[in-house]
Design a protein around this motif. Structure first.
Motif, PDB file in Angstrom:
ATOM      1  N   VAL A  86       0.844  -1.198   0.000  1.00 40.64           N
ATOM      2  CA  VAL A  86       0.000   0.000   0.000  1.00 40.64           C
ATOM      3  C   VAL A  86       0.876   1.244   0.000  1.00 40.64           C
ATOM      4  O   VAL A  86       0.617   2.208  -0.732  1.00 40.64           O
ATOM      5  CB  VAL A  86      -0.944   0.006   1.231  1.00 40.64           C
ATOM      6  N   LYS A  87       1.932   1.212   0.807  1.00 40.67           N
ATOM      7  CA  LYS A  87       2.857   2.347   0.907  1.00 40.67           C
ATOM      8  C   LYS A  87       3.533   2.621  -0.434  1.00 40.67           C
ATOM      9  O   LYS A  87       3.623   3.776  -0.874  1.00 40.67           O
ATOM     10  CB  LYS A  87       3.909   2.034   1.985  1.00 40.67           C
ATOM     11  N   VAL A  88       3.976   1.548  -1.104  1.00 38.25           N
ATOM     12  CA  VAL A  88       4.641   1.686  -2.407  1.00 38.25           C
ATOM     13  C   VAL A  88       3.690   2.282  -3.432  1.00 38.25           C
ATOM     14  O   VAL A  88       4.041   3.193  -4.186  1.00 38.25           O
ATOM     15  CB  VAL A  88       5.167   0.307  -2.893  1.00 38.25           C
ATOM     16  N   VAL A  89       2.471   1.776  -3.456  1.00 36.04           N
ATOM     17  CA  VAL A  89       1.476   2.245  -4.429  1.00 36.04           C
ATOM     18  C   VAL A  89       1.143   3.716  -4.198  1.00 36.04           C
ATOM     19  O   VAL A  89       1.019   4.494  -5.151  1.00 36.04           O
ATOM     20  CB  VAL A  89       0.206   1.370  -4.359  1.00 36.04           C
ATOM     21  N   LYS A  90       1.025   4.127  -2.934  1.00 38.81           N
ATOM     22  CA  LYS A  90       0.720   5.533  -2.643  1.00 38.81           C
ATOM     23  C   LYS A  90       1.847   6.446  -3.103  1.00 38.81           C
ATOM     24  O   LYS A  90       1.615   7.555  -3.595  1.00 38.81           O
ATOM     25  CB  LYS A  90       0.442   5.718  -1.150  1.00 38.81           C
ATOM     26  N   LYS A  91       3.092   5.975  -2.943  1.00 41.34           N
ATOM     27  CA  LYS A  91       4.245   6.758  -3.386  1.00 41.34           C
ATOM     28  C   LYS A  91       4.227   6.903  -4.908  1.00 41.34           C
ATOM     29  O   LYS A  91       4.471   7.993  -5.449  1.00 41.34           O
ATOM     30  CB  LYS A  91       5.540   6.075  -2.929  1.00 41.34           C
ATOM     31  N   MET A  92       3.927   5.805  -5.611  1.00 48.77           N
ATOM     32  CA  MET A  92       3.837   5.838  -7.077  1.00 48.77           C
ATOM     33  C   MET A  92       2.752   6.808  -7.524  1.00 48.77           C
ATOM     34  O   MET A  92       2.922   7.569  -8.482  1.00 48.77           O
ATOM     35  CB  MET A  92       3.528   4.441  -7.613  1.00 48.77           C
ATOM     36  N   LYS A  93       1.639   6.790  -6.828  1.00 44.52           N
ATOM     37  CA  LYS A  93       0.520   7.666  -7.166  1.00 44.52           C
ATOM     38  C   LYS A  93       0.919   9.128  -7.035  1.00 44.52           C
ATOM     39  O   LYS A  93       0.622   9.963  -7.892  1.00 44.52           O
ATOM     40  CB  LYS A  93      -0.651   7.345  -6.234  1.00 44.52           C
ATOM     41  N   LYS A  94       1.641   9.431  -5.937  1.00 37.89           N
ATOM     42  CA  LYS A  94       2.085  10.797  -5.685  1.00 37.89           C
ATOM     43  C   LYS A  94       3.028  11.280  -6.783  1.00 37.89           C
ATOM     44  O   LYS A  94       2.921  12.396  -7.286  1.00 37.89           O
ATOM     45  CB  LYS A  94       2.801  10.832  -4.330  1.00 37.89           C
ATOM     46  N   ARG A  95       3.985  10.397  -7.157  1.00 43.92           N
ATOM     47  CA  ARG A  95       4.960  10.764  -8.191  1.00 43.92           C
ATOM     48  C   ARG A  95       4.304  10.986  -9.547  1.00 43.92           C
ATOM     49  O   ARG A  95       4.674  11.898 -10.284  1.00 43.92           O
ATOM     50  CB  ARG A  95       6.018   9.663  -8.314  1.00 43.92           C
ATOM     51  N   SER A  96       3.361  10.147  -9.895  1.00 47.84           N
ATOM     52  CA  SER A  96       2.702  10.292 -11.201  1.00 47.84           C
ATOM     53  C   SER A  96       1.859  11.567 -11.249  1.00 47.84           C
ATOM     54  O   SER A  96       1.611  12.118 -12.325  1.00 47.84           O
ATOM     55  CB  SER A  96       1.825   9.078 -11.499  1.00 47.84           C
ATOM     56  N   GLN A  97       1.436  12.031 -10.108  1.00 42.59           N
ATOM     57  CA  GLN A  97       0.601  13.230 -10.049  1.00 42.59           C
ATOM     58  C   GLN A  97       1.419  14.502 -10.281  1.00 42.59           C
ATOM     59  O   GLN A  97       0.885  15.500 -10.745  1.00 42.59           O
ATOM     60  CB  GLN A  97      -0.090  13.289  -8.677  1.00 42.59           C
ATOM     61  N   ILE A  98       2.718  14.454 -10.003  1.00 32.69           N
ATOM     62  CA  ILE A  98       3.580  15.643 -10.112  1.00 32.69           C
ATOM     63  C   ILE A  98       3.554  16.205 -11.528  1.00 32.69           C
ATOM     64  O   ILE A  98       3.349  17.399 -11.738  1.00 32.69           O
ATOM     65  CB  ILE A  98       5.028  15.320  -9.670  1.00 32.69           C
ATOM     66  N   LYS A  99       3.745  15.343 -12.533  1.00 37.11           N
ATOM     67  CA  LYS A  99       3.769  15.790 -13.933  1.00 37.11           C
ATOM     68  C   LYS A  99       2.428  16.402 -14.319  1.00 37.11           C
ATOM     69  O   LYS A  99       2.379  17.442 -14.980  1.00 37.11           O
ATOM     70  CB  LYS A  99       4.088  14.624 -14.863  1.00 37.11           C
ATOM     71  N   MET A 100       1.354  15.745 -13.902  1.00 41.65           N
ATOM     72  CA  MET A 100       0.021  16.268 -14.248  1.00 41.65           C
ATOM     73  C   MET A 100      -0.192  17.653 -13.646  1.00 41.65           C
ATOM     74  O   MET A 100      -0.770  18.526 -14.279  1.00 41.65           O
ATOM     75  CB  MET A 100      -1.058  15.307 -13.742  1.00 41.65           C
ATOM     76  N   ASN A 101       0.314  17.839 -12.445  1.00 44.17           N
ATOM     77  CA  ASN A 101       0.177  19.145 -11.800  1.00 44.17           C
ATOM     78  C   ASN A 101       0.984  20.210 -12.536  1.00 44.17           C
ATOM     79  O   ASN A 101       0.555  21.359 -12.658  1.00 44.17           O
ATOM     80  CB  ASN A 101       0.619  19.074 -10.339  1.00 44.17           C
ATOM     81  N   GLN A 102       2.159  19.814 -13.016  1.00 39.40           N
ATOM     82  CA  GLN A 102       2.991  20.766 -13.757  1.00 39.40           C
ATOM     83  C   GLN A 102       2.317  21.181 -15.054  1.00 39.40           C
ATOM     84  O   GLN A 102       2.302  22.345 -15.420  1.00 39.40           O
ATOM     85  CB  GLN A 102       4.364  20.147 -14.059  1.00 39.40           C
ATOM     86  N   PHE A 103       1.739  20.193 -15.750  1.00 39.71           N
ATOM     87  CA  PHE A 103       1.069  20.507 -17.019  1.00 39.71           C
ATOM     88  C   PHE A 103      -0.233  21.262 -16.779  1.00 39.71           C
ATOM     89  O   PHE A 103      -0.740  21.920 -17.678  1.00 39.71           O
ATOM     90  CB  PHE A 103       0.782  19.227 -17.809  1.00 39.71           C
ATOM     91  N   GLY A 104      -0.733  21.199 -15.583  1.00 43.29           N
ATOM     92  CA  GLY A 104      -1.980  21.874 -15.264  1.00 43.29           C
ATOM     93  C   GLY A 104      -1.836  23.371 -15.107  1.00 43.29           C
ATOM     94  O   GLY A 104      -2.793  24.106 -15.187  1.00 43.29           O
ATOM     95  N   ARG A 105      -0.604  23.845 -14.911  1.00 44.77           N
ATOM     96  CA  ARG A 105      -0.382  25.284 -14.743  1.00 44.77           C
ATOM     97  C   ARG A 105      -0.529  26.019 -16.067  1.00 44.77           C
ATOM     98  O   ARG A 105      -0.381  25.441 -17.140  1.00 44.77           O
ATOM     99  CB  ARG A 105       1.035  25.527 -14.222  1.00 44.77           C
ATOM    100  N   ALA A 106      -0.781  27.310 -15.993  1.00 40.88           N
ATOM    101  CA  ALA A 106      -0.884  28.116 -17.205  1.00 40.88           C
ATOM    102  C   ALA A 106       0.506  28.340 -17.778  1.00 40.88           C
ATOM    103  O   ALA A 106       1.408  28.800 -17.081  1.00 40.88           O
ATOM    104  CB  ALA A 106      -1.544  29.446 -16.882  1.00 40.88           C
ATOM    105  N   GLY A 107       0.694  28.012 -19.056  1.00 41.86           N
ATOM    106  CA  GLY A 107       1.987  28.186 -19.729  1.00 41.86           C
ATOM    107  C   GLY A 107       2.058  29.537 -20.415  1.00 41.86           C
ATOM    108  O   GLY A 107       1.210  30.409 -20.212  1.00 41.86           O
ATOM    109  N   GLU A 108       3.106  29.695 -21.280  1.00 39.00           N
ATOM    110  CA  GLU A 108       3.292  30.979 -21.980  1.00 39.00           C
ATOM    111  C   GLU A 108       2.115  31.303 -22.870  1.00 39.00           C
ATOM    112  O   GLU A 108       1.654  32.444 -22.924  1.00 39.00           O
ATOM    113  CB  GLU A 108       4.563  30.908 -22.843  1.00 39.00           C
ATOM    114  N   ALA A 109       1.631  30.308 -23.590  1.00 38.97           N
ATOM    115  CA  ALA A 109       0.537  30.532 -24.539  1.00 38.97           C
ATOM    116  C   ALA A 109      -0.777  30.843 -23.809  1.00 38.97           C
ATOM    117  O   ALA A 109      -1.659  31.496 -24.369  1.00 38.97           O
ATOM    118  CB  ALA A 109       0.346  29.312 -25.412  1.00 38.97           C
ATOM    119  N   ASP A 110      -0.870  30.382 -22.564  1.00 40.32           N
ATOM    120  CA  ASP A 110      -2.101  30.616 -21.824  1.00 40.32           C
ATOM    121  C   ASP A 110      -2.172  32.015 -21.227  1.00 40.32           C
ATOM    122  O   ASP A 110      -3.242  32.461 -20.834  1.00 40.32           O
ATOM    123  CB  ASP A 110      -2.235  29.593 -20.681  1.00 40.32           C
TER     124      ASP A 110
END
Length: 134
Positions: A86-110
């Motif tokens: 369970v601990k390993v899976v939660k860590k994986m979930k957290k790491r995979s969320q980082i990229k999505m959060n980065q792409f979720g921000r407003a970029g230059e074009a936005d």
């Protein structure tokens, strides 16, 4: 003959009135729910402190067979073997969320600056008599 019929009709009316009255008196008894405790008290059965102590000779032996439900594990941990997994899976979930959060921000074009001057009003050559609007 007519008199006898009237006397019998009067007796029938009285009987019906008595029946109606008795029904109205007993009406609330039929409609209110009766708990197991009340039934057991009427039968003269002593109540045990818990179902596990109850012997089989009481009417509650049917309820004694059932056990309480265990809480189900959450959907995020179902299918996992142990706490370590369970601990390993939660860590994986957290790491995979980082990229999505980065792409979720407003970029230059936005980063958009709304037009301060509406193009449809200020485009094209000015004709005579149009200067009062600018």
């Amino acid at each position: 003959e007519q008199r006898e019929v009237r006397i019998k009709a009067g007796l029938i009316r009285k009987e019906k009135a008595v029946i109606r009255h008795q029904h109205r008196l007993n009406k609330h008894r039929n409609r209110t729910p009766v708990s197991d405790r009340v039934i057991m008290k009427k039968q003269g059965i002593k109540r045990a402190r818990s179902i596990s102590r109850v012997t089989g000779d009481t009417p509650m032996d049917v309820d004694a067979k059932f056990t309480t439900k265990k809480a189900k594990p959450g959907r995020d941990v179902s299918g996992l073997r142990d706490a370590k997994q369970v601990k390993v899976v939660k860590k994986m979930k957290k790491r995979s969320q980082i990229k999505m959060n980065q792409f979720g921000r407003a970029g230059e074009a936005d980063r958009h600056i709304a037009a301060k001057l509406p193009k449809h009003l200020f485009s094209g050559k000015r004709g005579a008599g149009k200067t009062d609007r600018r």
